[in-house]
Design a protein around this motif. Structure first.
Motif, PDB file in Angstrom:
ATOM      1  N   ASP A  30       0.817  -1.216   0.000  1.00  0.00           N
ATOM      2  CA  ASP A  30       0.000   0.000   0.000  1.00  0.00           C
ATOM      3  C   ASP A  30       0.849   1.264   0.000  1.00  0.00           C
ATOM      4  O   ASP A  30       0.328   2.350   0.160  1.00  0.00           O
ATOM      5  CB  ASP A  30      -0.890  -0.008   1.251  1.00  0.00           C
ATOM      6  N   GLU A  31       2.162   1.126  -0.171  1.00  0.00           N
ATOM      7  CA  GLU A  31       3.012   2.313  -0.071  1.00  0.00           C
ATOM      8  C   GLU A  31       2.811   3.258  -1.243  1.00  0.00           C
ATOM      9  O   GLU A  31       2.907   4.473  -1.091  1.00  0.00           O
ATOM     10  CB  GLU A  31       4.485   1.887   0.012  1.00  0.00           C
ATOM     11  N   ALA A  34      -0.146   5.428  -0.471  1.00  0.00           N
ATOM     12  CA  ALA A  34       0.164   6.395   0.593  1.00  0.00           C
ATOM     13  C   ALA A  34       1.049   7.511   0.057  1.00  0.00           C
ATOM     14  O   ALA A  34       0.895   8.680   0.428  1.00  0.00           O
ATOM     15  CB  ALA A  34       0.851   5.690   1.759  1.00  0.00           C
ATOM     16  N   ARG A  38       0.052  11.499   0.130  1.00  0.00           N
ATOM     17  CA  ARG A  38       0.879  12.566   0.718  1.00  0.00           C
ATOM     18  C   ARG A  38       1.210  13.643  -0.311  1.00  0.00           C
ATOM     19  O   ARG A  38       1.310  14.830   0.020  1.00  0.00           O
ATOM     20  CB  ARG A  38       2.161  11.956   1.311  1.00  0.00           C
ATOM     21  N   TYR A 136      -4.791  10.403   6.117  1.00  0.00           N
ATOM     22  CA  TYR A 136      -4.966   9.410   5.054  1.00  0.00           C
ATOM     23  C   TYR A 136      -4.990   8.030   5.689  1.00  0.00           C
ATOM     24  O   TYR A 136      -4.601   7.849   6.849  1.00  0.00           O
ATOM     25  CB  TYR A 136      -3.852   9.513   4.013  1.00  0.00           C
ATOM     26  N   THR A 138      -4.221   3.731   5.550  1.00  0.00           N
ATOM     27  CA  THR A 138      -3.460   2.599   5.016  1.00  0.00           C
ATOM     28  C   THR A 138      -3.986   1.330   5.672  1.00  0.00           C
ATOM     29  O   THR A 138      -4.789   1.370   6.614  1.00  0.00           O
ATOM     30  CB  THR A 138      -1.963   2.742   5.313  1.00  0.00           C
ATOM     31  N   TYR A 150      -0.491  13.053   8.679  1.00  0.00           N
ATOM     32  CA  TYR A 150       0.697  13.469   7.931  1.00  0.00           C
ATOM     33  C   TYR A 150       0.903  14.960   8.185  1.00  0.00           C
ATOM     34  O   TYR A 150       0.156  15.798   7.699  1.00  0.00           O
ATOM     35  CB  TYR A 150       0.510  13.186   6.445  1.00  0.00           C
TER      36      TYR A 150
END
Length: 517
Positions: A30-31, A34, A38, A136, A138, A150
């Motif tokens: 899931d990076e 993300a 951001r 957000y 994740t 964030y």
């Protein structure tokens, strides 16, 4: 009764398809999402400016606030240095032409208000920590949805020398400019330089200028990483990994700078070649080509200058670490205990009635705030100061060592006798001016080396220091004048100067200075 079709569909459905779909497990799956979230969060404050401009008192819909904000981030990034940042008023002054271009008929005071409003919103003046926050989601290792905060800043105020405050852009702001987020600095710099070289070789200077500006932003971001590491070291040397992480980063950065020097100098050569090979004339396309090339030369020169500055800071990082390690290791531990505001004030006061809590809060704020914070003196420190004997000092200071003087050898080409003979030849106070050729011939009859000294003194007299001679009280001054006659001499060439002596009226000159005073 069930139909055969429905029965068949029920019998042949695989069991794994009937279960609810689950997201991929693990943080790596899931990076990418993300990272994009951001990236959107960093651009949100810029879009929010255009949304909130309707709240300003006046008609400000004509201004593109996001465009002004990007220009402000660009100006702060390019005007900040390694140790200092950009000046607030200077950024406003350079931002005014872009704001005025959007609404040229509006007054200058309105343009300045828009520029200040945009810059203050980029700093986020109204918030407590002057930062932005985005939320957000994740997925965790167990597949559960987790909301994360964030926190980021775009432009921050940093203290400078003498109480000044500078502006600096953060990594997030630089990423907004180049259109990427959390990108490795070294790989992004190499990619930008290679792209820049390819574009220059193909003659696409407009695209090459954009690539060069992106490469410069990456250089600024790399310097910011080093600056934050050194600042953290000054605060607490144990908070930075100087055993492995920082030495590896310094070595990689020095190798990176060496590669960039070679690459940027080659690019600079290609840019100048493309600029010089452009056809001369009044073709608008050719003029635009040369203008782009000239701008590229300035950008790459600025990149080289920033690399030079970064290299000097990298070389100073090791000595700074050792100095801070010694200073912090031998510093006396602090004995003051901070105030636990929540545990000592908020938690006991919250259950109390208002009339009782007010007395506590009034007493706390009366003693904790004000124009001057009260200073508490520790008895032990006061006794040490009073009982410590003063250090004895010498009245005239420490004894100065005797210097070792070494006689300078006399390596003059001409002797004192030769100088006296030359000055005798040039003493024309009672004679008419003479040609240099005659003086050289007479000097040659006296001494073979003497013509060189006469020629040297005559050439020096071609521009006589009249003002210096007046101030020193000279009575006469040697002069030489060129009337266009060519010198006919076997050893020297040039003009056959007319050499003479002029008398100076120093008495009248002194009287004139007295009257002027």
């Amino acid at each position: 009764m069930t139909s055969p079709a429905s029965t068949a569909s029920t019998e042949f459905v695989p069991p794994q398809l009937s279960a609810a779909p689950r997201p991929a497990l693990g943080p790596a799956a899931d990076e990418g999402l993300a990272r994009r979230l951001r990236a959107l969060a960093c651009t949100a404050p810029l879009h929010d400016l255009d949304v909130r401009k309707a709240n300003l008192a006046g008609e400000y819909t004509v201004y593109a606030m996001a465009e002004v904000a990007l220009a402000a981030i660009d100006l702060v990034t390019l005007n900040m240095d390694f140790d200092t940042g950009a000046d607030h008023d200077q950024i406003i002054a350079r931002l005014l032409p872009r704001v005025a271009a959007q609404a040229p008929r509006r007054p200058a005071a309105e343009h300045e208000r828009v520029a200040r409003w945009v810059l203050e919103n980029l700093i986020n003046v109204g918030s407590v920590d002057r930062g932005f926050r985005a939320v957000y989601g994740t997925f965790g290792p167990d597949g559960a949805y987790i909301r994360r905060d964030y926190d980021f800043k775009l432009v921050e105020e940093v203290p400078g020398h003498g109480g000044t405050v500078y502006l600096r852009t953060t990594d997030e702001a630089v990423n907004v400019l180049v259109g990427a987020l959390d990108t490795d600095v070294t790989s992004a710099q190499i990619a930008a330089e290679v792209k820049l070289e390819v574009l220059i070789n193909r003659g696409r200077l407009a695209d090459a200028q954009l690539a060069a500006e992106q490469a410069r932003y990456r250089t600024v971001q790399y310097a910011e990483t080093l600056r934050r590491t050194l600042e953290a070291t000054r605060r607490n040397v144990r908070a930075v990994d100087w055993l492995n992480a920082v030495p590896d980063m310094i070595d990689e950065a020095l190798d990176h700078i060496a590669d960039r020097y070679r690459h940027e100098n080659a690019i600079l050569t290609n840019i100048r070649k493309a600029r010089d090979e452009a056809e001369t004339g009044f073709d608008p396309k050719t003029a635009e080509h040369k203008r782009r090339a000239a701008e590229l030369v300035d950008i790459v020169k600025d990149c080289i200058r920033r690399h030079t500055q970064l290299q000097s800071r990298l070389l100073e990082a090791g000595p700074l670490f050792r100095a801070e390690q010694d200073r912090q290791a031998f510093a006396a531990p602090t004995s003051t205990v901070g105030l636990d505001l929540y545990g000592q004030l908020v938690a006991p006061v919250l259950p109390l009635p208002v009339e009782k809590a007010r007395r506590v809060t009034d007493a706390f704020f009366a003693h904790g705030t004000g124009l001057r914070t009260p200073v508490s003196v520790r008895l032990g420190d006061l006794v040490d100061i009073l009982l410590t004997p003063p250090a004895e000092r010498e009245h005239l200071g420490a004894e100065m060592p005797e210097p070792d003087l070494i006689a300078t050898p006399d390596d003059s080409r001409f002797s004192e006798e030769q100088l006296a003979s030359a000055m005798e030849l040039l003493d024309l106070e009672h004679d008419a001016p003479r040609r240099l050729s005659g003086l050289l011939a007479e000097a040659r009859r006296r001494d073979p080396e003497l013509p060189y000294l006469v020629a040297l003194l005559s050439i020096h007299a071609a521009s006589p220091p009249v003002g210096t001679a007046y101030r020193q009280g000279e009575q006469r001054l040697l002069f030489a004048v060129d009337d266009g006659t060519e010198l006919d001499d076997p050893e020297f060439g040039g003009a056959d100067l007319i050499v003479g002596t002029a008398l100076l009226d120093t008495v009248s000159m002194a009287a004139g200075r007295t009257e002027a005073v």
